[in-house]
Design a protein around this motif. Sequence first.
Motif, PDB file in Angstrom:
ATOM      1  N   ALA A  77     -39.983 -75.311  38.798  1.00 18.78           N
ATOM      2  CA  ALA A  77     -39.861 -74.384  37.762  1.00 18.78           C
ATOM      3  C   ALA A  77     -40.892 -74.012  37.278  1.00 18.78           C
ATOM      4  CB  ALA A  77     -39.095 -75.193  36.574  1.00 18.78           C
ATOM      5  N   CYS A  86     -32.420 -75.924  34.518  1.00 21.61           N
ATOM      6  CA  CYS A  86     -31.123 -75.685  33.728  1.00 21.61           C
ATOM      7  C   CYS A  86     -31.064 -76.826  32.880  1.00 21.61           C
ATOM      8  CB  CYS A  86     -30.248 -75.776  35.056  1.00 21.61           C
ATOM      9  SG  CYS A  86     -30.370 -74.405  36.082  1.00 21.61           S
ATOM     10  N   ARG A  87     -30.066 -76.638  31.884  1.00 23.58           N
ATOM     11  CA  ARG A  87     -29.952 -77.681  30.968  1.00 23.58           C
ATOM     12  C   ARG A  87     -28.457 -78.190  31.057  1.00 23.58           C
ATOM     13  NH1 ARG A  87     -31.231 -75.258  25.226  1.00 23.58           N
ATOM     14  NH2 ARG A  87     -29.794 -73.614  26.059  1.00 23.58           N
ATOM     15  N   ASN A 116     -23.760 -70.887  35.762  1.00 16.66           N
ATOM     16  CA  ASN A 116     -24.731 -70.948  34.682  1.00 16.66           C
ATOM     17  C   ASN A 116     -23.751 -70.240  33.289  1.00 16.66           C
ATOM     18  OD1 ASN A 116     -26.715 -70.632  32.741  1.00 16.66           O
ATOM     19  ND2 ASN A 116     -28.211 -69.589  34.348  1.00 16.66           N
ATOM     20  N   CYS A 122     -32.009 -70.091  35.282  1.00 16.56           N
ATOM     21  CA  CYS A 122     -32.616 -71.564  35.184  1.00 16.56           C
ATOM     22  C   CYS A 122     -32.928 -72.000  36.731  1.00 16.56           C
ATOM     23  CB  CYS A 122     -31.761 -72.300  34.264  1.00 16.56           C
ATOM     24  SG  CYS A 122     -29.840 -72.627  35.033  1.00 16.56           S
ATOM     25  N   THR A 158     -32.754 -70.740  41.862  1.00 15.51           N
ATOM     26  CA  THR A 158     -32.678 -69.972  40.628  1.00 15.51           C
ATOM     27  C   THR A 158     -31.180 -69.741  40.628  1.00 15.51           C
ATOM     28  OG1 THR A 158     -34.833 -69.111  40.576  1.00 15.51           O
ATOM     29  CG2 THR A 158     -33.164 -68.069  39.279  1.00 15.51           C
TER      30      THR A 158
END
Length: 218
Positions: A77, A86-87, A116, A122, A158
């Motif tokens: 990233a 990513c969260r 997502n 992300c 991604t």
Amino acid sequence: MPRHSAAVYRRRRLVTLVALILLVAFIVTAVWLLVARPWASATDATPSPTPSASASSTPSTSPDPTAAESPSPEPSADETPGIVACRAQDVEVAAVTDADSYQAGVLPKLSISLTNRGSTDCAIDVGSTTQVLTVSSGSDVWWRSTDCQENPSSMIATLAAGATVTSKVPVTWDRTRSSVETCAQENRPRAPGGGASYHVAVEIGGFKGTTTAQILLY
């Protein structure tokens, strides 16, 4: 005209004879040098470079097969400006099966779905290193994809905002009980059929699925 003495004639004949002998000797020597080539042995005795010596002194331009087989570093990233990791609150992970029930002898094919739910793209590691698929019956874990996994790898991808993706190559469960000690065994315990219920749980990129997929074996 005065006549020369006999001694003069003898000296002239001697000089002529010596000159003739020298000429013959020169011709013989020249012919011998041409035929015998006495320098040939000196040339042949000079050692020529061996293949190993040539290889060590001349850099090779051919590709190294081992280098070609080595995986190249995957982008992170940090190497992709504007793309953050990513969260957990943005990623939805779910188990996907190719059927809800399987007749005797039919092997379930299991996949992972990623969504997502965030508003921005992300980055996430979707390689086999981070994938875990688990088949359980109640609290009894029957099979885990990482027990006998070979050559796991990483792959940063991604995940576009609002997009849902599913793993392209499903993992096949052979309907046996797995463990790291029995990977090479051919007679591992087989999962009971007859309509028995099993649940598939998945994890990828450090994110676990919040639900499981139920399958029936016959």
